[in-house]
Scaffold this motif. Structure first.
Motif, PDB file in Angstrom:
ATOM      1  N   PRO A 175       0.992  -0.887   0.008  1.00 44.31           N
ATOM      2  CA  PRO A 175      -0.143   0.402  -0.416  1.00 44.31           C
ATOM      3  C   PRO A 175       1.207   0.991   0.151  1.00 44.31           C
ATOM      4  N   VAL A 176       1.630   1.343  -0.839  1.00 41.48           N
ATOM      5  CA  VAL A 176       2.134   2.755  -1.916  1.00 41.48           C
ATOM      6  C   VAL A 176       1.930   3.887  -1.625  1.00 41.48           C
ATOM      7  N   LYS A 177       2.051   4.887  -0.842  1.00 45.68           N
ATOM      8  CA  LYS A 177       1.600   6.406  -0.943  1.00 45.68           C
ATOM      9  C   LYS A 177       1.452   7.152  -2.208  1.00 45.68           C
ATOM     10  N   VAL A 178       0.927   7.058  -3.090  1.00 42.88           N
ATOM     11  CA  VAL A 178       1.369   7.801  -4.162  1.00 42.88           C
ATOM     12  C   VAL A 178       0.588   9.320  -4.831  1.00 42.88           C
ATOM     13  N   MET A 179       0.753  10.018  -5.642  1.00 42.40           N
ATOM     14  CA  MET A 179       0.470  10.992  -6.297  1.00 42.40           C
ATOM     15  C   MET A 179       0.804  10.764  -7.205  1.00 42.40           C
ATOM     16  N   ILE A 180      -0.749  11.005  -8.185  1.00 39.41           N
ATOM     17  CA  ILE A 180      -0.741  11.443  -9.443  1.00 39.41           C
ATOM     18  C   ILE A 180      -0.033  12.800 -10.341  1.00 39.41           C
ATOM     19  N   ARG A 181       1.138  12.403 -10.682  1.00 41.86           N
ATOM     20  CA  ARG A 181       1.294  13.471 -12.183  1.00 41.86           C
ATOM     21  C   ARG A 181       0.851  14.415 -12.684  1.00 41.86           C
ATOM     22  N   VAL A 182      -0.329  15.865 -12.556  1.00 42.89           N
ATOM     23  CA  VAL A 182      -0.762  16.061 -13.992  1.00 42.89           C
ATOM     24  C   VAL A 182       0.079  16.890 -15.039  1.00 42.89           C
ATOM     25  N   THR A 183      -0.466  16.616 -16.285  1.00 45.15           N
ATOM     26  CA  THR A 183       0.377  17.688 -16.961  1.00 45.15           C
ATOM     27  C   THR A 183      -1.463  19.241 -17.312  1.00 45.15           C
ATOM     28  N   VAL A 184      -1.216  19.810 -16.954  1.00 45.76           N
ATOM     29  CA  VAL A 184      -2.369  20.839 -16.469  1.00 45.76           C
ATOM     30  C   VAL A 184      -2.605  21.848 -17.302  1.00 45.76           C
ATOM     31  N   GLY A 185      -1.508  21.072 -18.606  1.00 50.38           N
ATOM     32  CA  GLY A 185      -2.063  22.690 -19.110  1.00 50.38           C
ATOM     33  C   GLY A 185      -1.636  24.350 -19.617  1.00 50.38           C
ATOM     34  N   VAL A 186      -0.688  24.843 -18.649  1.00 52.52           N
ATOM     35  CA  VAL A 186      -0.497  25.691 -18.380  1.00 52.52           C
ATOM     36  C   VAL A 186       1.254  25.905 -18.572  1.00 52.52           C
ATOM     37  N   GLU A 187       0.953  27.293 -19.585  1.00 50.26           N
ATOM     38  CA  GLU A 187       2.607  27.294 -20.387  1.00 50.26           C
ATOM     39  C   GLU A 187       3.594  28.410 -19.454  1.00 50.26           C
ATOM     40  N   ALA A 188       3.860  27.321 -18.571  1.00 52.64           N
ATOM     41  CA  ALA A 188       5.152  28.741 -17.776  1.00 52.64           C
ATOM     42  C   ALA A 188       5.800  29.237 -18.980  1.00 52.64           C
ATOM     43  N   HIS A 189       6.273  31.203 -18.399  1.00 53.54           N
ATOM     44  CA  HIS A 189       7.064  31.732 -19.070  1.00 53.54           C
ATOM     45  C   HIS A 189       8.536  31.371 -18.604  1.00 53.54           C
ATOM     46  N   THR A 190       8.973  30.565 -19.707  1.00 57.01           N
ATOM     47  CA  THR A 190      10.085  29.697 -19.637  1.00 57.01           C
ATOM     48  C   THR A 190      10.711  29.791 -21.175  1.00 57.01           C
ATOM     49  N   HIS A 191      11.815  29.150 -20.634  1.00 59.07           N
ATOM     50  CA  HIS A 191      12.710  28.383 -21.639  1.00 59.07           C
ATOM     51  C   HIS A 191      11.696  26.903 -22.327  1.00 59.07           C
ATOM     52  N   PHE A 230      -3.532  15.311  -6.423  1.00 60.59           N
ATOM     53  CA  PHE A 230      -2.750  15.228  -7.547  1.00 60.59           C
ATOM     54  C   PHE A 230      -1.228  16.128  -7.164  1.00 60.59           C
ATOM     55  N   HIS A 231      -0.316  16.156  -7.625  1.00 62.40           N
ATOM     56  CA  HIS A 231       0.890  16.654  -7.912  1.00 62.40           C
ATOM     57  C   HIS A 231       0.789  17.943  -9.299  1.00 62.40           C
ATOM     58  N   SER A 232       0.905  18.962  -9.536  1.00 62.12           N
ATOM     59  CA  SER A 232       1.378  19.522 -10.788  1.00 62.12           C
ATOM     60  C   SER A 232       2.443  20.253 -10.335  1.00 62.12           C
ATOM     61  N   HIS A 233       3.736  20.436 -11.495  1.00 66.23           N
ATOM     62  CA  HIS A 233       4.977  21.130 -11.965  1.00 66.23           C
ATOM     63  C   HIS A 233       4.315  22.362 -13.364  1.00 66.23           C
ATOM     64  N   ILE A 234       4.145  23.328 -12.767  1.00 65.23           N
ATOM     65  CA  ILE A 234       4.143  23.935 -13.891  1.00 65.23           C
ATOM     66  C   ILE A 234       5.403  24.781 -15.134  1.00 65.23           C
TER      67      ILE A 234
END
Length: 459
Positions: A175-191, A230-234
């Motif tokens: 029973p491992v603790k997990v989070m789901i990485r979500v691609t949310v469609g946000v464009e970070a203003h970066t390279h 859920f996990h989000s990294h933009i």
């Protein structure tokens, strides 16, 4: 572009179109733009840079150049600032920015958790005594060996990135603790290479296509893994908080859908990191307290609107903690003026210890660190010793016209990703990391030698 060039009224652009006006701008080549430097760094009356009570001339004699000089007090202060600002939220230091055993021990002492994204980073964390329950494990292609090691050692959470990974973890029947990485469609203003939340990239489950919801449905239906949220990294080097607002709203809407359709209210939310730092005076980073206040308000307002309980929030600063804590010290080897253009100042490092300028078109500043100069400023480009025309450390900087062989140059803001992404290109050994605090200096990552390089060569 340099901090002093901007401070003098220059605008970001092509130096070639500025003409003589650049050289008429009053610039103090001895000045230090303090926001770019670690907290204990200053220049003495003789122009020699000091860190933690020690001069860089002394440190160069003891440890050689190039070297990464790590201000331990600055690093600890930034850890404390994030810990205090986010209060009950969990602060995971993003180890990919820079990791070694000494850093892990400091994180433990300062009460931060740690995010790793490879078996090697996990091994470093465990070797330094980090509590496995305070480790999160990222990565888009974790091997079965890495996952098994993480589970067996009791890693606190695993951020799953694909259906294949869900299958691999489920096969362990724990029973491992997990989070789901979500691609949310946000464009970070970066390279492009460090913007990670648009759909056309390798990370996460897309929100728009429904795979993020399907991942939650599958995990909950199988009943093996413990889905926490859920996990989000933009992206990285982000100054505009609006991206975090959009991301939070979209992820919380997904959590609401999971509650409505699957009957489970997920208790956690991770909004990632990517908080920017100042490399030049063009950069205007937010304080940790401002980030925490804005993110907490976003989550609270959205949860109230959706009638959700507040999830336990976590964030993952890496660069924002370690980036400003370190600068790289170089020795000048050759100086090559090009009439009508700029002067090329070659140092004893380069793209093997800082690939970011070549890879991301990143901007850095530099200062003469070993003496005071009365000379007029000249437009210079600081370059490395490698056999590449793209081996640039600082694209454009005003340095004194009497810059010469043997001078020491310091480049701030090199704590994040420079040592982590360092290479042995041209068979150049990687520099050491030297921690300085209260008049004491110690090597926390030693300098590589040519013997180290040859030890891996099996002939």
């Amino acid at each position: 572009m340099s901090g002093r060039a901007h401070e003098a009224g220059a605008i970001h652009g092509d130096f070639g179109h500025r003409g003589p006006a650049w050289l008429r701008t009053p610039i103090d080549v001895n000045a230090l733009m303090q926001p770019l430097w670690p907290q204990t760094v200053h220049k003495g009356a003789d122009g020699v840079l000091q860190i933690g009570g020690l001069s860089v001339t002394e440190l160069a004699q003891r440890f050689g150049t190039p070297a990464y000089l790590f201000d331990e007090e600055d690093f600890r202060a930034r850890c404390r600032a994030f810990k205090a600002a986010f209060g009950d939220a969990e602060v995971y230091y993003a180890g990919k920015a820079f990791l070694c055993k000494a850093v892990v021990r400091i994180l433990s002492e300062e009460g931060l958790s740690l995010d790793v994204c490879s078996g090697g980073e996990l091994a470093t964390a465990l070797a330094a005594g980090m509590d496995p329950a305070r480790i999160g494990f990222h990565g888009n292609n974790k091997s079965m060996r890495e996952l098994t090691e993480a589970v067996d050692r009791g890693v606190g959470r695993i951020i799953v990135d694909s259906f294949d990974e869900i299958d691999r973890l489920s096969s362990l029947k724990k029973p491992v603790k997990v989070m789901i990485r979500v691609t949310v469609g946000v464009e970070a203003h970066t390279h492009e290479f460090i913007a990670t939340a648009h759909e056309d990239q390798k990370f996460g489950f897309a929100l728009a296509g429904g795979s993020a919801f399907e991942a939650a449905r599958r995990i909950l239906a199988e009943g093996v893994l413990d889905l926490r949220g859920f996990h989000s990294h933009i992206g990285s080097q982000i100054f505009d908080a609006s991206g975090f607002e959009v991301s939070a709203r979209r992820v919380l809407a997904l959590q609401k859908r999971v509650l409505d359709e699957l009957g489970v209210e997920l208790p956690e939310l991770d909004l990632g990191g990517g908080f920017g730092i100042a490399y030049t005076s063009q950069d205007d980073p937010s304080e940790a307290s401002d980030l925490a206040d804005r993110m907490a308000k976003i989550v609270a307002d959205e949860c109230a609107a959706l009638q959700l309980n507040l999830p336990h929030l976590s964030v993952e600063p890496g660069r924002a903690i370690v980036g400003p804590s370190t600068f790289t010290l170089y020795e000048v080897g050759t100086v090559k003026p090009l009439d009508g253009l700029r002067t090329y100042v070659s140092v004893d490092g380069g793209m093997s210890d800082n690939i970011r300028t070549a890879l991301y078109d990143a901007s850095y500043s530099a200062t003469l660190a070993s003496r005071r100069s009365q000379a007029e400023p000249i437009l210079a480009r600081v370059v490395g010793k490698h056999c590449e025309s793209g081996d640039v450390v600082v694209k454009d900087e005003f340095l004194p016209a009497d810059i010469k062989t043997g001078d020491l140059l310091a480049v701030p803001g090199t704590g994040a990703y420079c040592r982590s992404m360092a290479s042995n290109y041209n068979h150049v050994p990687r520099p050491p990391v030297v921690a300085v605090r209260d008049g004491q200096a110690r090597v926390i990552v030693r300098r590589e030698t040519e013997e180290d390089l040859l030890a891996l060569d099996m002939g």
